[in-house]
Each structure stands twice: as structure tokens, then as C-alpha cells.
Design an enzyme around this catalytic site. Structure first.
Site, mmCIF file in Angstrom:
data_model
loop_
_atom_site.group_PDB
_atom_site.id
_atom_site.type_symbol
_atom_site.label_atom_id
_atom_site.label_comp_id
_atom_site.label_asym_id
_atom_site.label_seq_id
_atom_site.Cartn_x
_atom_site.Cartn_y
_atom_site.Cartn_z
ATOM 1 N N SER A 80 -36.751 -40.624 -22.022
ATOM 2 C CA SER A 80 -37.159 -41.884 -22.230
ATOM 3 C C SER A 80 -38.342 -42.051 -21.526
ATOM 4 O O SER A 80 -38.488 -41.379 -20.566
ATOM 5 C CB SER A 80 -35.867 -42.590 -21.856
ATOM 6 N N TYR A 139 -29.509 -45.866 -16.011
ATOM 7 C CA TYR A 139 -30.050 -45.291 -16.917
ATOM 8 C C TYR A 139 -31.629 -44.532 -16.463
ATOM 9 O O TYR A 139 -31.847 -43.615 -16.930
ATOM 10 C CB TYR A 139 -30.421 -46.491 -17.852
#
Ligand code: NAD
Length: 261
Positions: free
Chosen positions: A143, A156
Site C-alpha cells: 500500500s 495497518y
């Protein structure tokens, strides 16, 4: 049909980016193992649509990414039923948004397990077969958050920075075995994962849905557009091609310019 006779396992492929990657690999001729949560009937439909459209095998394995034994079994079952795992895409992931001091401990543990440790377990199980056949492609869906942080996403961001490090380490270990290991780092892609985090972000930032989309999500992305799942999948297909055989240990951004800032 560049991937004819290759077999691919794609974790978290019942939806979003993973499903698009599975379909794109199947379009190139690879047999695919679909994995992820969801309704049995829906998943069956997904698999038979892939088989019908692309003339490949599409098998479902229900391994929960929280369970190392099930992950190992998924890889071994794929080797047994298809003959090999040539391509492994570690893609399953979840998100949770909260200030760090209120972050539920069980959510932290789940995110680290699903978004990071599951990739370790799958890689550990798949690498021996890839080494034996002297060919392999490992692609991790990281990501933009593997490179930069955003507030309220501690688990995350930690997991995604972790998977970028895991990618580089394994790339070095397997470099002389015909195996490449890379990660793709998308910015905001319009998928159920992004849609689901909107209510919590609205709460955490006291914003409307429209404000979250324009001032939080697309604010980060200079192009002001979402990435599409098909664009991410096309990069995964490229990474599996011979043209990408000298790309390894890379962290490939597809984020509308987000991490250039
Ligand atoms: P999604 O919610 O559409 O798909 C996630 C997939 O993971 C689903 O198939 C789901 O069933 C599966 N999954 C979740 N928990 C699981 C578990 N315990 N065991 C097995 N499977 C499980 O989300 P997405 O946006 O397609 O996300 C896919 C990956 O892309 C994730 O790793 C995510 O972090 C990453 N990513 C997404 C974006 C984005 O903007 N959508 C951006 C960057 C990175």
C-alpha cells in the site's frame, strides 16, 4: 496467454483487488486458487465464471488468514491438486481506523496477522516448490501506507511497512533461484475495503461522507482519482512476465502521485 500451465494462489481474492488479479492471471492462462471470506454460493459463481470465461481451473480454498495451519494447507492443497504453486499473491487485508490509545488490541492482532503474518506463512510454504522448479513469482499487495503514514491507522501502516521489509528480505534470499518477490503499493482503490472505512473515518474526523472522500481519501492523491482494480491487476500480470524477471525486491507505487509528495 503468457501464463499458460502456471498455477497461482491469490489470497483475499473473493473481492476487490485480489479478485481482479485472479481474473487477470486467469485471462493469461493461469489456473487460480481463489481464497477469502464470503457466501459459498457467490464464491462458487466466481470460480465457475473464471473457468468459463478463461478456460482455466479455478479452485476455492477457504483458509482463514488468521490461521497459519490453514494457510500452509492452502499452499499444499494447491500443489497437490494443480501440481505446483508458481505464482503466489499475498493480498488479503483488512483495515481498522482509530486513535492509537483507543485502538482495540484484538484489532491490532488481527491486522498484523492478516495483512502481514499470513504472507510469511504462505511464502514459507510455497518457496520450497518454487526453488525445486527454479521459477516463481511472489507478489505482495502492500500500500502507499508501506511508504508513508496516515493518522489513526497504526496497525495497518505497521503491517504494510512490515510487508515491504518482508518483500525485500525474501527477494534477496531467493534471488538465484529464478524467483522474484515484489510488492505493489496502490493508493486509494475503490473497493469494499475503502468503502467500509468511510463510516469510522467520518466518526474519527467528525466529517460527512463527501468530506471523507474529497478531503481525506482523494486529498492524498494528486490525480484526484481512484486507482482501478484492473490497473493494479495489470501490474501483477506484468510482474509475472519474462520482461519482469530482473525486477525483484521492488516496491511499486500505483498511487496517483501520492508518495511523490
Ligand atoms: P476487499 O475488502 O475488497 O478484499 C479483501 C479480501 O481479503 C477479501 O477477499 C476478503 O474476504 C479477504 N479477507 C479478509 N479477511 C480475511 C481472512 N481472515 N482470511 C482470508 N481472507 C480474508 O479489499 P481490497 O481493497 O481489495 O484489499 C486487498 C488488498 O489491497 C489489502 O491487502 C489492502 O490492504 C490492499 N490495499 C487496498 C487499497 C484500497 O484502496 N482498496 C489500497 C492499498 C492497498
Amino acid at each position: 496467454m503468457t501464463l499458460k500451465s502456471k498455477n497461482a494462489v491469490i489470497t483475499g481474492s473473493t473481492s476487490g483487488i485480489g479478485l481482479a488479479i485472479a481474473r487477470a492471471l486467469a485471462e493469461e492462462g493461469a489456473n487460480v486458487v481463489i481464497n477469502g471470506l464470503g457466501e459459498e454460493a457467490e464464491i462458487e459463481k466466481t470460480c465457475s465464471a473464471i473457468e468459463r470465461e478463461f478456460g482455466v481451473k479455478a479452485i476455492y480454498h477457504p483458509a482463514n488468514m488468521l490461521n497459519s495451519g490453514e494457510i500452509t494447507d492452502m499452499v499444499h492443497q494447491a500443489e497437490k491438486s494443480l501440481g505446483s504453486v508458481d505464482i503466489l499473491v499475498n493480498n488479503a487485508g483488512i483495515q481498522f481506523v482509530s486513535p492509537v490509545e483507543e485502538f482495540p488490541v484484538e484489532k491490532w492482532d488481527q491486522i498484523i496477522a492478516i495483512n502481514l503474518s499470513s504472507a510469511f506463512h504462505a511464502i514459507r510454504a510455497a518457496v520450497p516448490g518454487m526453488k525445486a522448479r527454479k521459477w516463481g513469482r511472489i507478489i505482495n499487495t502492500a500500500s502507499a501506507h508501506s511508504l508513508v503514514a496516515s493518522p489513526f491507522k497504526s496497525a495497518y501502516v505497521a503491517a504494510k511497512h512490515g510487508i515491504a521489509g518482508l518483500t525485500k528480505t525474501v527477494a534477496l534470499e531467493v534471488a538465484t533461484h529464478g524467483i522474484t518477490v515484489n510488492c505493489i503499493s496502490p493508493g486509494y482503490v475503490w473497493t469494499p475495503l475503502v468503502e467500509r472505512q468511510i463510516p469510522d473515518t467520518m466518526k474519527a474526523r467528525n466529517m460527512t461522507k463527501e468530506q471523507v472522500i474529497s478531503e481525506v481519501l482523494l486529498e492524498a492523491q494528486p490525480t484526484k482519482q481512484f486507482v482501478t482494480v484492473e490497473q493494479v491487476a495489470a501490474l501483477a500480470v506484468f510482474l509475472c512476465s519474462d520482461a519482469a524477471s530482473q525486477m525483484s525486491g521492488a516496491n511499486l507505487s500505483m498511487d496517483g502521485g501520492w508518495t511523490a509528495k
